[in-house]
Design a protein around this motif. Structure first.
Motif, PDB file in Angstrom:
ATOM      1  N   VAL A 291       0.821  -1.283  -0.030  1.00 24.81           N
ATOM      2  CA  VAL A 291       0.001   0.095   0.004  1.00 24.81           C
ATOM      3  C   VAL A 291       0.837   1.404  -0.047  1.00 24.81           C
ATOM      4  CG1 VAL A 291      -1.731   1.278   1.499  1.00 24.81           C
ATOM      5  CG2 VAL A 291      -1.836  -1.378   0.916  1.00 24.81           C
ATOM      6  N   SER A 292       1.733   1.062   0.753  1.00 23.09           N
ATOM      7  CA  SER A 292       2.734   2.355   0.529  1.00 23.09           C
ATOM      8  C   SER A 292       3.317   2.811  -0.860  1.00 23.09           C
ATOM      9  CB  SER A 292       4.228   2.008   1.533  1.00 23.09           C
ATOM     10  OG  SER A 292       3.767   1.766   2.960  1.00 23.09           O
ATOM     11  N   PHE A 293       3.537   1.981  -1.504  1.00 19.82           N
ATOM     12  CA  PHE A 293       4.131   2.068  -2.811  1.00 19.82           C
ATOM     13  C   PHE A 293       2.965   2.564  -3.706  1.00 19.82           C
ATOM     14  CE2 PHE A 293       7.434  -1.033  -1.691  1.00 19.82           C
ATOM     15  CZ  PHE A 293       8.601  -0.303  -2.198  1.00 19.82           C
ATOM     16  N   SER A 294       1.687   2.234  -3.230  1.00 20.97           N
ATOM     17  CA  SER A 294       0.459   2.526  -4.162  1.00 20.97           C
ATOM     18  C   SER A 294       0.193   4.357  -3.526  1.00 20.97           C
ATOM     19  CB  SER A 294      -0.712   1.858  -3.704  1.00 20.97           C
ATOM     20  OG  SER A 294      -0.536   0.612  -4.049  1.00 20.97           O
ATOM     21  N   VAL A 295       0.531   4.523  -2.458  1.00 21.32           N
ATOM     22  CA  VAL A 295      -0.019   5.796  -1.877  1.00 21.32           C
ATOM     23  C   VAL A 295       0.997   7.042  -2.341  1.00 21.32           C
ATOM     24  CG1 VAL A 295      -0.760   7.188   0.036  1.00 21.32           C
ATOM     25  CG2 VAL A 295      -1.732   5.048  -0.231  1.00 21.32           C
ATOM     26  N   LEU A 296       2.323   6.471  -2.128  1.00 16.79           N
ATOM     27  CA  LEU A 296       3.369   7.486  -2.233  1.00 16.79           C
ATOM     28  C   LEU A 296       3.318   8.251  -3.574  1.00 16.79           C
ATOM     29  CD1 LEU A 296       6.376   5.569  -0.667  1.00 16.79           C
ATOM     30  CD2 LEU A 296       5.148   7.516   0.207  1.00 16.79           C
ATOM     31  N   PRO A 297       3.279   7.509  -4.779  1.00 16.80           N
ATOM     32  CA  PRO A 297       3.186   8.506  -5.962  1.00 16.80           C
ATOM     33  C   PRO A 297       2.214   9.556  -5.845  1.00 16.80           C
ATOM     34  CG  PRO A 297       3.149   6.224  -6.532  1.00 16.80           C
ATOM     35  CD  PRO A 297       2.984   6.236  -5.086  1.00 16.80           C
ATOM     36  N   VAL A 298       1.161   9.625  -5.261  1.00 14.80           N
ATOM     37  CA  VAL A 298       0.272  10.753  -5.272  1.00 14.80           C
ATOM     38  C   VAL A 298       0.797  11.751  -4.169  1.00 14.80           C
ATOM     39  CG1 VAL A 298      -2.187  11.194  -4.379  1.00 14.80           C
ATOM     40  CG2 VAL A 298      -1.895   9.126  -5.517  1.00 14.80           C
ATOM     41  N   ALA A 299       1.180  11.371  -3.169  1.00 16.32           N
ATOM     42  CA  ALA A 299       1.992  12.175  -2.219  1.00 16.32           C
ATOM     43  C   ALA A 299       3.076  12.998  -2.828  1.00 16.32           C
ATOM     44  CB  ALA A 299       2.478  11.347  -1.234  1.00 16.32           C
ATOM     45  N   VAL A 300       3.700  12.237  -3.761  1.00 13.34           N
ATOM     46  CA  VAL A 300       5.095  13.021  -4.410  1.00 13.34           C
ATOM     47  C   VAL A 300       4.552  14.113  -5.500  1.00 13.34           C
ATOM     48  CG1 VAL A 300       6.775  12.531  -6.178  1.00 13.34           C
ATOM     49  CG2 VAL A 300       6.499  11.258  -4.173  1.00 13.34           C
ATOM     50  N   ILE A 301       3.280  13.519  -6.214  1.00 16.73           N
ATOM     51  CA  ILE A 301       2.840  14.687  -7.117  1.00 16.73           C
ATOM     52  C   ILE A 301       1.981  15.823  -6.593  1.00 16.73           C
ATOM     53  CG2 ILE A 301       0.661  14.963  -8.601  1.00 16.73           C
ATOM     54  CD1 ILE A 301       1.010  11.964  -9.440  1.00 16.73           C
ATOM     55  N   VAL A 302       1.519  15.485  -5.389  1.00 20.23           N
ATOM     56  CA  VAL A 302       0.916  16.604  -4.538  1.00 20.23           C
ATOM     57  C   VAL A 302       1.981  17.691  -4.052  1.00 20.23           C
ATOM     58  CG1 VAL A 302      -0.029  17.472  -2.280  1.00 20.23           C
ATOM     59  CG2 VAL A 302      -1.207  15.684  -3.825  1.00 20.23           C
ATOM     60  N   LEU A 303       3.283  17.174  -3.609  1.00 18.02           N
ATOM     61  CA  LEU A 303       4.438  17.936  -3.094  1.00 18.02           C
ATOM     62  C   LEU A 303       5.100  18.641  -4.322  1.00 18.02           C
ATOM     63  CD1 LEU A 303       6.256  18.513  -0.774  1.00 18.02           C
ATOM     64  CD2 LEU A 303       7.802  16.603  -1.614  1.00 18.02           C
ATOM     65  N   LEU A 304       5.156  18.135  -5.609  1.00 13.82           N
ATOM     66  CA  LEU A 304       5.481  18.947  -6.746  1.00 13.82           C
ATOM     67  C   LEU A 304       4.851  20.003  -7.093  1.00 13.82           C
ATOM     68  CD1 LEU A 304       6.870  15.933  -8.761  1.00 13.82           C
ATOM     69  CD2 LEU A 304       8.376  17.239  -7.591  1.00 13.82           C
ATOM     70  N   LEU A 305       3.467  19.621  -7.045  1.00 15.39           N
ATOM     71  CA  LEU A 305       2.506  20.776  -7.521  1.00 15.39           C
ATOM     72  C   LEU A 305       2.537  21.939  -6.478  1.00 15.39           C
ATOM     73  CD1 LEU A 305      -0.341  18.588  -8.646  1.00 15.39           C
ATOM     74  CD2 LEU A 305       1.029  19.873 -10.178  1.00 15.39           C
ATOM     75  N   HIS A 306       2.634  21.445  -5.264  1.00 16.74           N
ATOM     76  CA  HIS A 306       2.903  22.444  -4.023  1.00 16.74           C
ATOM     77  C   HIS A 306       3.912  23.613  -4.309  1.00 16.74           C
ATOM     78  CE1 HIS A 306       3.097  24.258  -0.110  1.00 16.74           C
ATOM     79  NE2 HIS A 306       4.176  23.776   0.052  1.00 16.74           N
ATOM     80  N   PHE A 307       5.148  23.098  -4.549  1.00 13.36           N
ATOM     81  CA  PHE A 307       6.137  23.700  -4.749  1.00 13.36           C
ATOM     82  C   PHE A 307       6.393  24.391  -6.162  1.00 13.36           C
ATOM     83  CE2 PHE A 307       8.275  20.956  -1.395  1.00 13.36           C
ATOM     84  CZ  PHE A 307       8.515  21.747  -0.619  1.00 13.36           C
ATOM     85  N   PHE A 308       5.873  24.091  -7.306  1.00 14.37           N
ATOM     86  CA  PHE A 308       6.081  24.481  -8.405  1.00 14.37           C
ATOM     87  C   PHE A 308       4.955  25.077  -9.194  1.00 14.37           C
ATOM     88  CE2 PHE A 308       9.296  21.209  -8.130  1.00 14.37           C
ATOM     89  CZ  PHE A 308      10.460  22.177  -7.735  1.00 14.37           C
ATOM     90  N   VAL A 309       3.667  24.850  -8.864  1.00 10.83           N
ATOM     91  CA  VAL A 309       2.423  25.265  -9.530  1.00 10.83           C
ATOM     92  C   VAL A 309       1.511  25.760  -8.700  1.00 10.83           C
ATOM     93  CG1 VAL A 309       0.457  24.537 -11.193  1.00 10.83           C
ATOM     94  CG2 VAL A 309       2.735  23.236 -11.286  1.00 10.83           C
ATOM     95  N   SER A 310       0.878  25.247  -7.580  1.00  9.79           N
ATOM     96  CA  SER A 310      -0.140  25.775  -6.667  1.00  9.79           C
ATOM     97  C   SER A 310       0.158  25.717  -5.254  1.00  9.79           C
ATOM     98  CB  SER A 310      -1.347  24.891  -7.136  1.00  9.79           C
ATOM     99  OG  SER A 310      -2.417  25.369  -6.404  1.00  9.79           O
ATOM    100  N   PRO A 311       0.914  26.511  -4.794  1.00 10.81           N
ATOM    101  CA  PRO A 311       1.250  26.594  -3.408  1.00 10.81           C
ATOM    102  C   PRO A 311       0.066  26.230  -2.369  1.00 10.81           C
ATOM    103  CG  PRO A 311       2.379  28.253  -4.435  1.00 10.81           C
ATOM    104  CD  PRO A 311       1.338  27.722  -5.413  1.00 10.81           C
ATOM    105  N   LEU A 312       0.145  25.389  -1.392  1.00  7.43           N
ATOM    106  CA  LEU A 312      -0.929  25.268  -0.444  1.00  7.43           C
ATOM    107  C   LEU A 312      -0.368  25.814   0.721  1.00  7.43           C
ATOM    108  CD1 LEU A 312      -1.581  21.697  -1.210  1.00  7.43           C
ATOM    109  CD2 LEU A 312      -2.876  23.364  -2.038  1.00  7.43           C
TER     110      LEU A 312
END
Length: 502
Positions: free
Chosen positions: A14-35
């Motif tokens: 499950v960790s390998f399933s959820v981590l990609p979503v977490a990485v995408i959110v982090l990238l979008l947070h820093f480079f596209v849409s800050p939260l």
């Protein structure tokens, strides 16, 4: 110790399933849409809770819910009476659907987005009645060997007829309800029930084919029920009252504390009917040995704890972030990026759906390993990624409506059902409902609603909803195409040597 090793293995998966979503959110947070800092921290706390909860839930499904479904399927066939099968299907279908957490999530979002014009419990009741009727009909189909592809063609013809008379808002809600009602609790139970019932048939080929398709049939029940609700009600004021759903919380942990009792209560309601029915049948019919009985009880306890944690993590951590990211990207006018991000999110989010893991495991088992779990996952990921991308196109391009995709999509799916391998027809239509589970009903749906609110000319209700319907559609096509490829390889004699390479 053996149980602990299984649980640890599931946590890793499950960790390998959820981590990609977490990485995408982090990238979008820093480079596209800050939260906001608190929001992004809540997201990762929620991710950790989801990993733990999903792992415990899947462990509980293995040792508790799946065996109950198999036992109940066997009990329904023993009297060999149509009335027993029909009544059993009606009762089980209604109780399981009323308890499905995904349906509660969607119904709550519809209630909030329409300012109460479509009440939460009216959606739950109507959908559950439709599910109950079609589950009974689906069980009868297994008993009497009614071809799945013919039955689905007839049911979707009824859907098309009713769809001509409802507004676009109800069309989106109806197809979304179809996907939401086949979630983390319903799918493993229905799959096990179907396998248990079809296992008693003498024809092994027929038994294998009939093990799938029941989820697809009950999904149509939700669509038809909500469409009838749309035709018979007065939805004139629905669109004008639409608004975006936000938590509004500025505290880091208060959303978790406030949602914990709600998640605990909804999970208890979800599992209580199944628990009570199991206890009654244990004393009346099952009469399992003490060890087997305790194992199933422990499985239900694990399923309760896991599903409660999963819903808590999704509700308190994922939903608000999905909405904020969708709104932030669309607000910048980056329509192309909305589509691309939608595709990637759909691609990776499907890996975290609880029901998907259950379904792919069942497929590999019932086909004796000839259809590999990883290949089904690849096909599902591609289909769901395209579904979310197309849904973002509906928001980005004015005038592009949901039926522009659903009508040709279902026509293609039904044509493939007539020409493709019949085992894959059931697999594909089951996967359509399974793919749209808790993660889709929360994170991706919230992403679409956030984008719809920010996009000028888009409507939260008409354009923000319908994404679950799109997610449920595309696997129907991708997996049936997989079936055609599989049959071609079988004819060439390559399956035995090549399956393991797929």
């Amino acid at each position: 110790m053996h149980a602990l090793r299984i649980l640890i293995r599931k946590i890793k998966e499950v960790s390998f399933s959820v981590l990609p979503v977490a990485v995408i959110v982090l990238l979008l947070h820093f480079f596209v849409s800050p939260l906001e800092t608190q929001m992004i921290i809540r997201f990762y706390i929620g991710a950790a809770i989801i990993i733990l909860g999903l792992s415990i839930f899947l462990f509980g499904v293995d040792i508790g819910i799946t065996p109950i479904g198999n036992l109940m399927g066997q009990v329904l066939t023993r009297p060999n009476k149509l009335i027993i099968v029909a009544i059993g299907g009606l009762l089980l279908g209604f109780f399981i659907s009323v308890a499905e957490p995904d349906l509660h999530i969607l119904a709550g979002q519809v209630d909030a987005a329409t300012a109460g014009a479509v009440p939460k419990f009216s959606i739950i009741a109507v959908v559950s009645i439709g599910i109950a009727m079609l589950l009974a009909f689906g069980l009868i189909r297994i008993v009497y060997n009614i071809p799945l592809y013919i039955l689905l063609a007839g049911l979707y013809a009824i859907v098309l007829l009713f769809a001509l008379f409802v507004p676009s808002e109800f069309l989106a809600i109806a197809f979304d309800a179809s996907g939401a009602t086949t979630g983390a609790l319903t799918v493993p139970f229905i799959l096990a029930l179907s396998v248990g019932l079809s296992a008693f048939k003498k024809d092994s080929k027929s038994s294998e084919k009939d093990s799938f398709g029941l989820v697809a049939i009950v999904s149509v029940g939700a669509i038809i029920a909500v469409l009838i609700m749309g035709i018979t009600s007065h939805p004139d004021t629905i669109a004008s009252s639409a608004k975006l759903i936000t938590s509004g919380s500025t505290s880091l942990m208060s959303p978790f504390f406030s949602k914990l009792p709600v998640a605990a209560f909804e999970t208890a309601i979800a599992l209580a009917p199944l628990f009570l029915v199991f206890l009654v049948l244990q004393f009346v019919s099952f009469k399992l040995p003490a060890r087997a009985f305790r194992r199933i009880i422990f499985g239900l306890v694990y399923a309760y704890i896991g599903l409660m944690l999963f819903l808590l993590g999704v509700g308190a951590g994922f939903m608000e972030v999905g909405s904020a990211i969708g709104h932030g990207i669309a607000e910048k006018g980056l329509d192309w990026l909305v589509v691309i991000v939608g595709f990637v999110l759909g691609l990776v989010t499907i890996l975290a759906e609880p029901a998907v893991h259950v379904l792919t495991h069942e497929i590999e088992d019932v086909t004796s390993g000839s259809v590999k779990k990883r290949f089904v996952l690849i096909a599902l990921c591609a289909g769901v990624g395209l579904a979310v991308a197309f849904s973002m196109l509906r928001i980005a391009i004015p005038g592009l409506q949901l039926w522009h995709f659903l009508l040709p999509g279902y026509v293609i799916a039904l044509v493939l059902a007539f020409i493709g391998p019949k085992l894959f027809v059931g697999i594909a239509f089951d996967s359509g409902g399974v793919a749209s589970g808790p993660m889709t009903a929360t994170f991706i749906l919230a992403f679409a609603q956030g984008a719809a609110q920010a996009k000028e000319g888009a409507d939260i209700l008409a354009d923000g909803f319908g994404i679950i319907a799109m997610v449920a559609l595309t696997p129907l096509i991708t997996l049936q195409l997989l079936g055609l490829i599989y049959r071609t390889r079988s004819i060439k004699g390559d399956v035995g040597n090549e399956t393991n390479k797929l």
